[in-house]
Design an enzyme around this catalytic site. Structure first.
Site, PDB file in Angstrom:
ATOM      1  N   GLY A 271       0.723  -1.212  -0.114  1.00 15.08           N
ATOM      2  CA  GLY A 271      -0.088  -0.047  -0.123  1.00 15.08           C
ATOM      3  C   GLY A 271       0.765   1.234  -0.106  1.00 15.08           C
ATOM      4  O   GLY A 271       2.255   1.154  -0.092  1.00 15.08           O
ATOM      5  N   GLU A 296      -0.056  -1.943  -6.947  1.00  8.88           N
ATOM      6  CA  GLU A 296      -0.990  -0.989  -7.750  1.00  8.88           C
ATOM      7  C   GLU A 296       0.051   0.420  -8.007  1.00  8.88           C
ATOM      8  O   GLU A 296      -0.384   1.137  -8.962  1.00  8.88           O
ATOM      9  CB  GLU A 296      -2.070  -0.380  -6.687  1.00  8.88           C
ATOM     10  CG  GLU A 296      -3.257  -1.248  -6.722  1.00  8.88           C
ATOM     11  CD  GLU A 296      -4.301  -1.031  -5.610  1.00  8.88           C
ATOM     12  OE1 GLU A 296      -5.116  -1.882  -5.422  1.00  8.88           O
ATOM     13  OE2 GLU A 296      -4.024   0.079  -4.847  1.00  8.88           O
ATOM     14  N   GLY A 390      -7.739  -1.727  -3.340  1.00  5.64           N
ATOM     15  CA  GLY A 390      -7.133  -3.072  -3.837  1.00  5.64           C
ATOM     16  C   GLY A 390      -6.776  -3.946  -2.844  1.00  5.64           C
ATOM     17  O   GLY A 390      -6.491  -5.237  -3.280  1.00  5.64           O
TER      18      GLY A 390
END
Lengths: 500, 500
Positions: A271, A296, A390
């Site tokens: 993250g 991501e 996500g």
């Protein structure tokens, strides 16, 4: 700003250059708009603000004007902030992290659907979220054939361009022309029953094309901009983040020594934020080599790993850098271009690929209960913070699913470990490891009661340990089943810290 | 019983035939045992009972004796019941539905890990659940090369056979020899980073071999049995099940008419039980043709569809038939063999395949809250009922994720729709449609507050609608955020029905 048209090699689209205010006239009350933008990068910089002005003007003369805003993930004050301030958003999806937006949602003034990021594109293709009227997409450049060089994020741009009735393009000359070639836009998706395997076998595999296809006949406006991404500065890691990172590095090293992970680990998903950056820095110091990342977002800590040679390749759908990180990215872009693949978010977050590659998922949380159920989104069950993003795509399909958090919030007055989560985004079935600065709880292969003992012992802050242990022991003796012991009358009450 | 050895074509293994009691001597206190069995079919019939006798004898003389029991999913009284009655299970995973077992777990006398069924095999390969000592596998026959013809379920048998130190085989002559050729055992799995796409593109694709490989040197015993599977009778569908099925058929028909589903639908996944059977019967009456099913279990209702020609192919990991259904299966097995594929459960429940095929998932629930969070496993937050099973594998990755339940339980005194679920297995992010006999709530594209209004209106029983609406309206005015409005002090309290 550069001279008009310099980055617009297609003559048809060059003829459609206009101001953001002119372009905003194409948008009407009630439309659904798919905008670019993921984690504060690659979002349109001008049209949303022009639209907010238009909405304010319409409101001032008593006319209704609100739109649905769909994006990749979070954007910036120029998009979410401006439109929420204007009270111009009817329905927001699939993710936001903007203070004004959040306040509107929590005041009940704006609707919000919090979706798994891997679900968004397909749900729009399935027809589940309604009709997409307009796409507003930031590009680095427009090529002669009209295709778009994406900017610092891709997100759902392919889906928005393919499905919207009308397209507005923002060409941002602040984005580096050298981004061209870094993207991999996959055009092999289909609706069931025509789907085929996603042909990614290794983190860096390229399976698409470097540009976004764009139907020229749908383009109603091209806007030239010259503005940077949000590029928020990170604080240097504090002692708590460093401690969390330390526990994770020690754990991963242990897993390698037990033969449960290869020496190069497996692709890392991380993250954003200070804890994540501290973990990435820790990986750099931990002596790991040949690392990869399937994630991501590429943030500063990952840049360090890529440029120091410890990480071979990183796949993501967006950059999310500090101002210093963005400068460094620009400076080293020729090196990074060989090591970075930017994908559509349906591929960066695809369950099939995440599971196949065996990703090590590391995500934050708001609270975890003693049985390992994780709340990633809500404060006290009702107020949304950001969204699940996500984290579910990765946690459910990961080889290793790690959640991390400081053990307390709000100056030590709130425990991140609670008797029962007031909202659940990741169930006990999807959470394998929880880490705080106090320690790491390896929940694999343990029943709920065993997990509770480990979590309270290893992760809870000493201030709250007595109250948690007391709750658990009393729940184990209370009426009701003893698989997941609870006392429902007090399970959701705020935890009382031990007096100091 | 048939003459000894008739179904054991391999000479080495024929020499290892012994009684179940002799074989049970191979099992020691503290071992982990991987047994066959999925939804009451294909479980070992003799060894578990012999082991239970051995455990009882050991306990009688004061010696400790408990083992870990791993299976595919649920088994039968001869396995879970016998071993739980003997207090012989230390740790049970990944699923159970046995009354004695459940009672032990809820009394705190036995540990239980409730896992996504698609996670089990890989977690054992990853080394997350500990060492597997013994595999006990029911087979229909042993071929000359020592490979096993699976019986009425496959479950995790491939993983157990590959990873256990020692293997005990039960050859059950009650299972039809004609099952040979119906199975598809995939040997292409690997650990990351060596995984490849699962090459299933269509429901009926065969990607493996019809038998289970078995290392002869690991086989310590072969037991001959002649006993039927659990084969529980289904009640004929009642009015409530029929009403639920009616709403679902109407909805699917509507989705076809809107172009959101093909006329042949997409592969159906269906849980077991009366509601599921009513839905399958409804599909038969609904005029659908060319149906397919990608699911865990083939039950009576699906047999009807396959034999009436309305369903072309069904893929599962187990049969779960009534006695009459089992007879019919046996009678029609030559026809069914061309239409049925039985797979390992890591493939029947694989997220990659479920998402690619675009499965329509239909699962039951215990309670759903007004925001669409689903509890599939716990009564009042603490007592386990069965387990999550494969519902999460299917719901998360489905094209359409449907959950269904009668609107009340316990003679109308408990509402299945509640203010806040006391346990969450499927979050708001994974639940698209909820159905009760009162109606269907299509939650797609709706924010939490919108979902609450639809769910209360369409699905709640009138007896509980006033209390639910009152809670929701007060929560919307209460302090705290209005994204997912709650009043935590009363969110988990049992709902008071309207006086009648």
């Amino acid at each position: 700003m550069v001279a008009s048209g310099e980055r617009i090699a297609n003559a048809v689209l060059r003829s459609k250059v206009m101001s953001a205010d002119e372009a905003a006239l194409r948008i009407r009350n009630g439309m659904n708009i798919g905008m670019s933008g993921f984690t504060g990068s690659g979002y349109p910089k001008a049209l949303p603000q022009a639209l907010a002005r238009r909405i304010e003007a319409e409101h001032a003369r008593g006319a209704p004007f609100r739109v649905g805003i769909w994006t990749g993930a979070s954007t910036a004050p120029e998009l979410d902030g401006a439109l929420a301030r204007a009270d111009g958003i009817d329905m927001r999806l699939p993710y936001q992290s903007d203070p004004t937006c959040r306040a509107r949602i929590n005041a009940g003034e704006m609707e919000y659907i919090d979706l798994h990021l891997s679900h968004v594109g397909q749900f729009v293709w399935f027809g589940y979220l309604g009709h997409l009227d307009v796409a507003v997409i930031e590009a680095t450049a427009i090529l002669e054939d009209g295709s778009l060089v994406p900017s610092t994020s891709i997100g759902n741009n392919k889906t928005w361009l393919d499905l919207a009735d009308a397209v507005i393009i923002e060409v941002n000359s602040r984005q580096s022309p050298a981004l061209h070639g870094m993207h991999d836009v996959y055009y092999g998706t289909a609706l069931p029953p025509h789907r085929r395997p996603i042909p990614i076998l290794s983190t860096g595999d390229r399976i698409g094309r470097p540009t976004l296809a764009c139907d020229l006949s749908k383009v109603v406006a091209v806007i030239e901009t010259d503005a940077p991404d949000r590029n928020s500065a990170f604080n240097p890691p504090d002692a708590v983040s460093e401690a969390i990172a330390g526990h994770i590095i020690e754990f991963l090293t242990h897993e390698v020594s037990r033969g449960r992970l290869p020496e190069t680990l497996l692709p890392i998903q991380s993250g954003v934020g200070n804890v994540a950056n501290a973990v990435l820095a820790g990986l750099g110091r931990g002596g790991f080599e040949g690392l990869t990342s399937y994630t991501e977002v590429i943030q500063d800590g990952m840049l360090d790993l890529l440029l120091s040679g410890r990480m071979d390749v990183a796949s993501a759908t967006a950059l999310s850098l500090s101002p210093a990180g963005a400068e460094r990215f620009e400076r080293e872009i020729e090196t990074l271009r060989r090591k970075v693949v930017l994908r559509t978010q349906e591929i960066s977050n695809h369950p099939e690929v995440i599971r196949r590659l065996g990703v090590i998922a590391m995500n934050g949380l708001i609270e975890a209960d003693i049985y390992g159920n994780v709340n990633s989104t809500h404060v006290r069950g009702s107020s949304i913070m950001n969204g699940i993003g996500g984290s579910g795509d990765f946690a459910r399909n990961a080889y290793l699913s790690i959640f991390m958090t400081p053990s307390t919030a709000k100056g030590g007055t709130i425990s991140a470990i609670v008797p029962m989560a007031t909202h659940v985004d990741h169930t006990e079935h999807d959470v394998q490891v929880i880490v705080t600065e106090r320690g790491l709880a390896d929940l694999r292969g343990h029943s709920p009661k065993q997990r509770a003992r480990i979590l309270i012992e290893n992760c809870a802050h000493p201030t709250f340990q007595p109250a948690l242990a007391d709750y658990f022991e009393r729940a184990c003796r209370a009426p009701g089943g003893r698989h997941t012991p609870h006392i429902l009358a007090e399970a959701l009450a705020p935890l009382v810290p031990r007096e100091r």
